[in-house]
Design a protein around this motif. Structure first.
Motif, PDB file in Angstrom:
ATOM      1  N   GLU A 142       0.824  -1.209   0.000  1.00  0.00           N
ATOM      2  CA  GLU A 142       0.000   0.000   0.000  1.00  0.00           C
ATOM      3  C   GLU A 142       0.860   1.262   0.000  1.00  0.00           C
ATOM      4  OE1 GLU A 142      -3.031  -0.154   3.052  1.00  0.00           O
ATOM      5  OE2 GLU A 142      -3.301  -2.310   2.726  1.00  0.00           O
ATOM      6  N   VAL A 143       1.772   1.333  -0.953  1.00  0.00           N
ATOM      7  CA  VAL A 143       2.751   2.412  -1.029  1.00  0.00           C
ATOM      8  C   VAL A 143       2.103   3.792  -1.065  1.00  0.00           C
ATOM      9  CG1 VAL A 143       4.600   3.373  -2.460  1.00  0.00           C
ATOM     10  CG2 VAL A 143       4.423   0.913  -2.143  1.00  0.00           C
ATOM     11  N   GLU A 144       0.931   3.896  -1.668  1.00  0.00           N
ATOM     12  CA  GLU A 144       0.273   5.204  -1.770  1.00  0.00           C
ATOM     13  C   GLU A 144      -0.117   5.773  -0.401  1.00  0.00           C
ATOM     14  OE1 GLU A 144      -2.545   1.874  -2.036  1.00  0.00           O
ATOM     15  OE2 GLU A 144      -0.854   2.374  -3.294  1.00  0.00           O
ATOM     16  N   GLN A 145      -0.114   4.951   0.640  1.00  0.00           N
ATOM     17  CA  GLN A 145      -0.474   5.425   1.977  1.00  0.00           C
ATOM     18  C   GLN A 145       0.744   5.682   2.868  1.00  0.00           C
ATOM     19  OE1 GLN A 145      -3.601   3.217   3.867  1.00  0.00           O
ATOM     20  NE2 GLN A 145      -4.713   2.962   1.960  1.00  0.00           N
ATOM     21  N   TRP A 146       1.945   5.489   2.353  1.00  0.00           N
ATOM     22  CA  TRP A 146       3.142   5.763   3.131  1.00  0.00           C
ATOM     23  C   TRP A 146       3.286   7.264   3.312  1.00  0.00           C
ATOM     24  CZ3 TRP A 146       7.685   2.331   0.986  1.00  0.00           C
ATOM     25  CH2 TRP A 146       7.328   0.983   1.081  1.00  0.00           C
ATOM     26  N   LYS A 147       3.746   7.678   4.497  1.00  0.00           N
ATOM     27  CA  LYS A 147       3.941   9.099   4.785  1.00  0.00           C
ATOM     28  C   LYS A 147       5.412   9.349   5.081  1.00  0.00           C
ATOM     29  CE  LYS A 147      -0.615   9.431   6.773  1.00  0.00           C
ATOM     30  NZ  LYS A 147      -1.370   9.340   7.998  1.00  0.00           N
TER      31      LYS A 147
ATOM     32  N   ILE B  43       9.652   2.492   8.356  1.00  0.00           N
ATOM     33  CA  ILE B  43      10.565   1.771   7.472  1.00  0.00           C
ATOM     34  C   ILE B  43      11.546   2.749   6.844  1.00  0.00           C
ATOM     35  CG2 ILE B  43       8.884  -0.025   6.895  1.00  0.00           C
ATOM     36  CD1 ILE B  43       8.817   1.464   4.085  1.00  0.00           C
ATOM     37  N   LEU B  44      12.615   2.197   6.322  1.00  0.00           N
ATOM     38  CA  LEU B  44      13.588   2.976   5.561  1.00  0.00           C
ATOM     39  C   LEU B  44      13.644   2.375   4.172  1.00  0.00           C
ATOM     40  CD1 LEU B  44      15.777   5.204   5.575  1.00  0.00           C
ATOM     41  CD2 LEU B  44      17.412   3.404   6.132  1.00  0.00           C
ATOM     42  N   LEU B  45      13.332   3.170   3.170  1.00  0.00           N
ATOM     43  CA  LEU B  45      13.371   2.727   1.783  1.00  0.00           C
ATOM     44  C   LEU B  45      14.648   3.231   1.138  1.00  0.00           C
ATOM     45  CD1 LEU B  45      11.982   1.564  -0.820  1.00  0.00           C
ATOM     46  CD2 LEU B  45      11.177   3.895  -1.199  1.00  0.00           C
TER      47      LEU B  45
END
Length: 145
Positions: A67-72, A122-124
């Motif tokens: 659900e990448v679109e919800q990452w802040k 998280i760390l991307l």
């Protein structure tokens, strides 16, 4: 003469539309959408591989579950966090003109998602850039398993 001028204008406009159409798809794929070509995902813990996913359906399901679109974005990486596990995304390089597809290309790492223990954080690492994100609790629990 007038016909020649109209043909040249139509040719220029047509070429511009075709070339713009080719490049517009690429600009829409900025960010994490470039990960759609992932062919393998490794989950590591303390440097040891604990799980590998290489089935296309499983990779697709895993990617949708992020659900990448919800990452802040949270700005800076937190220094005092304990790392739980890391997901490493791989794919092979694109076959270039004149190369044989079965040339035995090795898979290259394209991204890393590092999961931390204390909070849904998280760390991307993607394209050499590290960005910290807060993720929804459901995503965090799914990754923490």
């Amino acid at each position: 003469m007038r016909r020649l001028m109209i043909c040249i204008v139509l040719l220029a406009v047509g070429s511009t539309l075709i070339l713009t159409g080719c490049s517009s798809g690429k600009s829409e794929k900025e960010g994490l959408d470039g990960l759609q070509d992932v062919q393998k995902i490794d989950q590591t813990k303390n440097g040891e591989n604990i799980q590998t996913v290489s089935d296309a359906d499983e990779i697709n399901s895993f990617s949708k579950g992020l659900e990448v679109e919800q990452w802040k974005p949270v700005g800076k990486q937190k220094e005092d966090q304990d790392e739980v596990s890391t997901y490493i995304f791989y794919r092979t390089d694109t076959v270039k003109f004149g190369e044989n597809q079965a040339a035995g290309k090795d898979m290259k790492e394209v991204a890393r998602v590092t999961l931390y223990k204390e909070e849904p954080y998280i760390l991307l690492t993607y394209a050499g850039v590290e960005t910290a994100f807060e993720v929804p609790m459901e995503v965090y629990k799914r990754l923490y398993q």
